[in-house]
Design a protein around this motif. Structure first.
Motif, PDB file in Angstrom:
ATOM      1  N   PRO A 279     -37.283   9.871  65.867  1.00 54.19           N
ATOM      2  CA  PRO A 279     -36.841   8.535  66.272  1.00 54.19           C
ATOM      3  C   PRO A 279     -36.509   8.380  67.749  1.00 54.19           C
ATOM      4  N   ARG A 345     -46.734  11.619  60.488  1.00 50.04           N
ATOM      5  CA  ARG A 345     -45.720  10.949  59.680  1.00 50.04           C
ATOM      6  C   ARG A 345     -46.007  11.075  58.184  1.00 50.04           C
ATOM      7  N   TYR A 348     -43.812  14.157  57.682  1.00 49.22           N
ATOM      8  CA  TYR A 348     -42.373  13.887  57.825  1.00 49.22           C
ATOM      9  C   TYR A 348     -42.255  12.503  58.451  1.00 49.22           C
ATOM     10  N   GLU A 350     -40.213   8.273  57.865  1.00 53.61           N
ATOM     11  CA  GLU A 350     -38.914   7.597  57.873  1.00 53.61           C
ATOM     12  C   GLU A 350     -38.071   7.970  56.653  1.00 53.61           C
ATOM     13  N   ALA A 351     -38.678   8.010  55.477  1.00 53.05           N
ATOM     14  CA  ALA A 351     -37.917   8.365  54.277  1.00 53.05           C
ATOM     15  C   ALA A 351     -37.407   9.795  54.360  1.00 53.05           C
ATOM     16  N   ASP A 352     -38.200  10.685  54.938  1.00 54.15           N
ATOM     17  CA  ASP A 352     -37.775  12.077  55.090  1.00 54.15           C
ATOM     18  C   ASP A 352     -36.624  12.189  56.087  1.00 54.15           C
ATOM     19  N   PHE A 353     -36.713  11.410  57.171  1.00 55.94           N
ATOM     20  CA  PHE A 353     -35.622  11.438  58.162  1.00 55.94           C
ATOM     21  C   PHE A 353     -34.317  10.952  57.537  1.00 55.94           C
ATOM     22  N   ALA A 354     -34.400   9.959  56.662  1.00 61.17           N
ATOM     23  CA  ALA A 354     -33.191   9.452  56.012  1.00 61.17           C
ATOM     24  C   ALA A 354     -32.575  10.516  55.108  1.00 61.17           C
ATOM     25  N   GLU A 355     -33.421  11.322  54.472  1.00 55.74           N
ATOM     26  CA  GLU A 355     -32.927  12.346  53.542  1.00 55.74           C
ATOM     27  C   GLU A 355     -32.617  13.667  54.249  1.00 55.74           C
ATOM     28  N   PRO A 357     -32.383  14.525  57.970  1.00 56.17           N
ATOM     29  CA  PRO A 357     -32.429  14.190  59.401  1.00 56.17           C
ATOM     30  C   PRO A 357     -32.590  15.435  60.263  1.00 56.17           C
TER      31      PRO A 357
END
Length: 392
Positions: A279, A345, A348, A350-355, A357
């Motif tokens: 991000p 992506r 890895y 956005e959903a992976d970053f949320a889970e 980070p």
């Protein structure tokens, strides 16, 4: 009870995953770039990371129940940051995990992140020990620490050792950044390319070079000259990190890099992988700098020091890199049907970053490494994937 040790000479036929082995005053030093490449760049970062043996392992046959490996590791310490854990040596027996060990002692490289300087202090030889193994004939692999330069000094076993026959599995040659190198992975077999190679049934040669996936011509020539059945190159994040070039230079540099690889591997399946989600740099250019506020709290973290407005002048962001790589691969693949693209992506996002980070804002942790490796194996090594393995 005294163990009757057999000492085996450390020779090239016991080592896999290195491009070159250097005889030093203390032992055998694996390199992941050849001497000719190393001589063309004086960057201390490159010299440090290419000598860190990510993906390098000793492989041999033996009936030994006890194994000792003497090494001189180079530990890294960062001023103001918590001590780093010792590197891990993973033991596999007939392809299955059978233990791990660490080596104390060795040299220490102390890095001052605020000034970019480093000081090396010499230290003693240490020993990784594995005991309690079965006495049957077996294939043993000792995966060296992915994040510690490791001089191999001596191999001792309580039964004779012989080189393992060459594998008939396809050789997968991979190049990438610190994420491919293994930053923040828990162990050498937990680095995402190692996870993917195990699941995909391929032999890994890992040229993931922390901070150094910079489209260097000498790296392209190393890829060109290394035998391989499958090749992937993961490009982009380090060019943003270092603020090394603008969009105008990036496109031709990618073309030149791929041209060089194709000189040695004209028909080999070749997969270009764009950056995973990060991000801080999706729309903000580099350079990437240490977060001094985190250092003051005893944490190692990074921040984007560029200005999003500078992207209009051609400074690279991850979104710009992905778009240009997609354009380049689409254009080239019309004449090169074995060239493919994978959007990072998908490994890895956005959903992976949320889970899961990125702990330091830049590198995935051990759980994310495993997820990336599993996804890469599923996407790239599947029977209909761009790197579908075929027995040699």
């Amino acid at each position: 009870m005294t163990t009757d040790w057999t000492t085996t000479s450390l020779t090239a036929d016991l080592v896999r995953g290195a491009l070159e082995l250097e005889r030093t005053g203390r032992g055998l030093l694996p390199h992941r770039l050849p001497a000719r490449a190393r001589a063309q760049c004086a960057d201390p970062q490159l010299h440090m990371v290419e000598s860190q043996p990510s993906g390098v392992r000793l492989v041999f046959r033996t009936r030994a129940t006890a194994i000792e490996l003497d090494t001189v590791p180079t530990k890294r310490a960062y001023l103001g940051a918590p001590p780093r854990p010792d590197g891990v040596y993973d033991l596999l027996v007939d392809g299955r995990p059978a233990g791990s060990a660490s080596v104390t002692g060795g040299d220490t490289l102390t890095v001052d992140m605020t000034t970019g300087t480093a000081e090396l202090t010499s230290g003693p030889v240490g020993t990784a020990r594995f005991t309690g193994l079965s006495a049957e004939d077996k294939t043993v692999e000792i995966w060296l620490p992915h994040n510690e330069t490791t001089e191999l000094v001596a191999l001792r076993t309580d039964a004779p050792v012989e080189p393992s026959p060459s594998s008939d599995r396809p050789v997968w040659l991979h190049h990438g950044s610190s994420i491919s190198h293994g930053s923040d992975a828990a162990s050498p077999t937990g680095v995402w390319p190692a996870v993917a190679a195990s699941l995909g049934g391929v032999e890994l040669v890992n040229l993931g070079l922390g901070g150094s996936a910079l489209l260097d011509p000498f790296t392209a020539r190393a890829l060109r000259d290394t035998p391989a059945d499958l090749i992937s190159v993961k490009l982009g994040i380090n060019l943003v990190n270092t603020d090394l070039m603008r969009l105008r230079a990036f496109g031709p540099a990618v073309h030149g890099f791929l041209d060089t690889v194709r000189e040695g591997h004209p028909d080999t399946p070749l997969l270009v992988v764009s950056p995973i989600l990060c991000p801080m740099h999706e729309d903000t250019p580099g350079p990437t700098m240490p977060d001094l506020s985190a250092l003051s709290e005893g944490r190692l973290a990074f921040r984007a020091a560029g200005d999003p407005a500078e992207a209009a002048q051609g400074k690279l962001t991850l979104n710009a890199v992905r778009a240009e790589l997609a354009r380049i691969v689409a254009r080239r693949s019309a004449e090169d049907p074995r060239l493919h693209l994978l959007d990072g992506r998908e490994l890895y996002g956005e959903a992976d970053f949320a889970e899961l980070p990125l702990p330091d804002g830049l590198h995935p942790d051990g759980a994310a490494h495993r997820r990336i490796g599993e996804r890469f194996a599923k996407l790239a090594f599947a029977s209909d994937g761009p790197l579908a393995p075929r027995a040699r």
